[in-house]
Design a protein around this motif. Structure first.
Motif, PDB file in Angstrom:
ATOM      1  N   GLY A 198       0.804  -1.226   0.000  1.00 39.15           N
ATOM      2  CA  GLY A 198       0.000   0.000   0.000  1.00 39.15           C
ATOM      3  C   GLY A 198       0.832   1.269   0.000  1.00 39.15           C
ATOM      4  O   GLY A 198       0.284   2.377  -0.101  1.00 39.15           O
ATOM      5  N   TYR A 199       2.132   1.144   0.114  1.00 38.28           N
ATOM      6  CA  TYR A 199       2.997   2.340   0.038  1.00 38.28           C
ATOM      7  C   TYR A 199       4.417   1.882  -0.296  1.00 38.28           C
ATOM      8  O   TYR A 199       5.326   1.947   0.520  1.00 38.28           O
ATOM      9  CB  TYR A 199       2.977   3.131   1.351  1.00 38.28           C
ATOM     10  N   MET A 200       4.574   1.388  -1.514  1.00 36.38           N
ATOM     11  CA  MET A 200       5.847   0.774  -1.888  1.00 36.38           C
ATOM     12  C   MET A 200       6.822   1.738  -2.570  1.00 36.38           C
ATOM     13  O   MET A 200       7.956   1.346  -2.874  1.00 36.38           O
ATOM     14  CB  MET A 200       5.621  -0.462  -2.752  1.00 36.38           C
ATOM     15  N   GLN A 201       6.435   2.988  -2.809  1.00 31.66           N
ATOM     16  CA  GLN A 201       7.366   3.996  -3.346  1.00 31.66           C
ATOM     17  C   GLN A 201       8.212   3.391  -4.487  1.00 31.66           C
ATOM     18  O   GLN A 201       9.452   3.436  -4.445  1.00 31.66           O
ATOM     19  CB  GLN A 201       8.271   4.532  -2.239  1.00 31.66           C
ATOM     20  N   ASN A 291      -4.162  -0.508  -4.081  1.00 31.97           N
ATOM     21  CA  ASN A 291      -4.024   0.958  -4.089  1.00 31.97           C
ATOM     22  C   ASN A 291      -3.479   1.463  -2.746  1.00 31.97           C
ATOM     23  O   ASN A 291      -3.381   0.710  -1.782  1.00 31.97           O
ATOM     24  CB  ASN A 291      -5.340   1.634  -4.481  1.00 31.97           C
ATOM     25  N   GLU A 292      -3.138   2.748  -2.735  1.00 27.55           N
ATOM     26  CA  GLU A 292      -2.423   3.282  -1.556  1.00 27.55           C
ATOM     27  C   GLU A 292      -3.241   3.126  -0.277  1.00 27.55           C
ATOM     28  O   GLU A 292      -4.427   3.409  -0.252  1.00 27.55           O
ATOM     29  CB  GLU A 292      -2.086   4.756  -1.781  1.00 27.55           C
ATOM     30  N   ARG A 293      -2.542   2.689   0.762  1.00 23.26           N
ATOM     31  CA  ARG A 293      -3.166   2.529   2.075  1.00 23.26           C
ATOM     32  C   ARG A 293      -2.075   2.438   3.151  1.00 23.26           C
ATOM     33  O   ARG A 293      -0.947   2.042   2.866  1.00 23.26           O
ATOM     34  CB  ARG A 293      -4.041   1.276   2.118  1.00 23.26           C
ATOM     35  N   GLY A 294      -2.446   2.845   4.346  1.00 22.20           N
ATOM     36  CA  GLY A 294      -1.527   2.671   5.470  1.00 22.20           C
ATOM     37  C   GLY A 294      -0.418   3.701   5.569  1.00 22.20           C
ATOM     38  O   GLY A 294       0.433   3.614   6.456  1.00 22.20           O
ATOM     39  N   TRP A 295      -0.429   4.709   4.665  1.00 26.54           N
ATOM     40  CA  TRP A 295       0.665   5.695   4.673  1.00 26.54           C
ATOM     41  C   TRP A 295       0.619   6.522   5.963  1.00 26.54           C
ATOM     42  O   TRP A 295      -0.463   6.904   6.428  1.00 26.54           O
ATOM     43  CB  TRP A 295       0.535   6.614   3.435  1.00 26.54           C
ATOM     44  N   SER A 296       1.796   6.825   6.489  1.00 29.92           N
ATOM     45  CA  SER A 296       1.892   7.597   7.738  1.00 29.92           C
ATOM     46  C   SER A 296       1.522   9.060   7.556  1.00 29.92           C
ATOM     47  O   SER A 296       1.212   9.744   8.526  1.00 29.92           O
ATOM     48  CB  SER A 296       3.335   7.543   8.243  1.00 29.92           C
ATOM     49  N   GLY A 297       1.617   9.545   6.309  1.00 33.39           N
ATOM     50  CA  GLY A 297       1.421  10.979   6.059  1.00 33.39           C
ATOM     51  C   GLY A 297       2.715  11.764   6.167  1.00 33.39           C
ATOM     52  O   GLY A 297       2.739  12.973   5.924  1.00 33.39           O
TER      53      GLY A 297
END
Ligand SMILES: NC(=O)c1ccc[n+]([C@@H]2O[C@H](COP(=O)([O-])OP(=O)(O)OC[C@H]3O[C@@H](n4cnc5c(N)ncnc54)[C@H](OP(=O)(O)O)[C@@H]3O)[C@@H](O)[C@H]2O)c1
Length: 303
Positions: A198-201, A291-297
């Protein structure tokens, strides 16, 4: 001081890889190799917010078998970690210790002083890995690069003096790394980034691979935000494992070392036990396209 030729923890060029050492994983994926041949465990212990009860959680992590401890000046727990290691009786050379310089301490002299203070608190005369925690203190600071370059010169000096076995970055994206490489004499060996399903950059990951810089995942469980995610649970059920194990194994199969944090010994053990199954290529693909998920912000160019 460490022995530079200690084969327990350093792979000499050409011993494991025929074409010299490249950042990557060993056959079992239980350890990873930095470009200078330093070997690091595939699963380390993340210590952010892990010392609310003093030294106990770190002691538990060492008892559970963790031999890599990730800390930072910012976590304000280096003294507890140093104390737990001293009390454990485990020889210092068997523990891989990583700390980081906080961006308010960027600059040559501040970095050297911060390193010395981290070592003092950790009760050690060397670190296994030292990182620049974030590229900027202020997102709009026009002088950020000069400060990072000065810090990097200090890191290079520490490395050449044998005070640290490997040096690297954290939260540096390609547009921060490229200009640093123009003046660096010693290339960064690792970049610790927020990386999880969800946030693999992916753009940053591809760049790190191209530059032979090993990526390492912080918040590999999305700081618990992914542990009840139904799309991830669907795949975890197929393997009869928890979301946590699946998330860590996914990163391991992507060639990325992880540093999960847990305050429970049971969960610490679970997070180490990720080598008994293999996620299929199709499931790797499925997890990679979520899709994107779990990102810290958190973002290195934002306040
Ligand atoms: N370089 C950087 O800027 C940066 C930023 C953030 C973090 N980090 C490093 O990365 C480390 C890990 O990241 P993180 O602490 O943010 O988050 P994380 O490891 O992704 O997740 C930790 C959370 O997951 C829970 N957990 C752990 N294992 C579990 C399991 N098997 N089953 C269920 N729940 C589980 C923990 O709860 P319990 O504690 O209750 O088990 C905790 O709430 C940090 O500790 C720190 O060392 C670095």
């Amino acid at each position: 001081m460490f022995e530079k030729n200690d084969l327990c923890q350093t792979v000499k060029r050409g011993v494991r890889g025929t074409a010299g050492t490249a950042a990557g994983c060993t056959d079992t994926k239980k350890e990873f190799i930095l470009p200078n041949g330093t070997v690091i465990p595939a699963v380390g212990f993340g210590s952010y917010l892990a010392t609310k009860n003093g030294t106990q959680t770190i002691t538990d992590a060492l008892d559970a078998g963790y031999r890599y401890i990730d800390t930072a000046k910012f976590y304000e727990n280096e003294a507890e970690i140093g104390e737990a290691i001293a009390q454990s009786g485990i020889p210092r050379r068997e523990i891989f210790l990583c700390s980081k310089v906080w961006p308010t301490d960027l600059g040559r002299e501040n970095t050297l002083a911060s390193f010395a203070e981290s070592c003092r608190k950790l009760q050690t005369d060397y670190l296994d890995l030292y990182l620049i925690h974030w590229p900027k203190n202020d997102a709009h600071d026009p002088a950020w690069l000069e400060k990072v370059q000065a810090s990097w010169a200090a890191m290079e000096a520490l490395y050449e003096q044998g005070k640290v076995r490997a040096i690297g970055l954290s939260n540096f994206l390609p547009h921060h790394i490229r200009p640093l490489l123009e003046t660096a004499r010693i290339r960064p060996m690792i970049d610790q980034l927020e990386l999880h399903v969800g946030y693999m950059q992916e753009y940053a990951l591809a760049y790190l691979r191209e530059q032979d810089i090993l990526p390492q995942a912080w918040s590999p469980l999305g700081r618990a935000r992914l542990l009840c995610d139904p799309d991830i649970s669907l795949i975890a059920e197929k393997y009869g494992c928890s979301n946590a194990k699946l998330l860590l194994r996914y990163l391991n199969q992507r060639g990325i070392p992880v540093i999960p944090k847990s305050s429970s010994k049971e969960r610490m053990l679970e997070n180490l036990d990720i080598f008994g199954f293999t996620i299929s290529a199709d499931d790797m693909s499925y997890l990679s396209r979520l899709n994107e998920r779990g990102w810290s912000g958190e973002h290195p160019d934002a306040e």
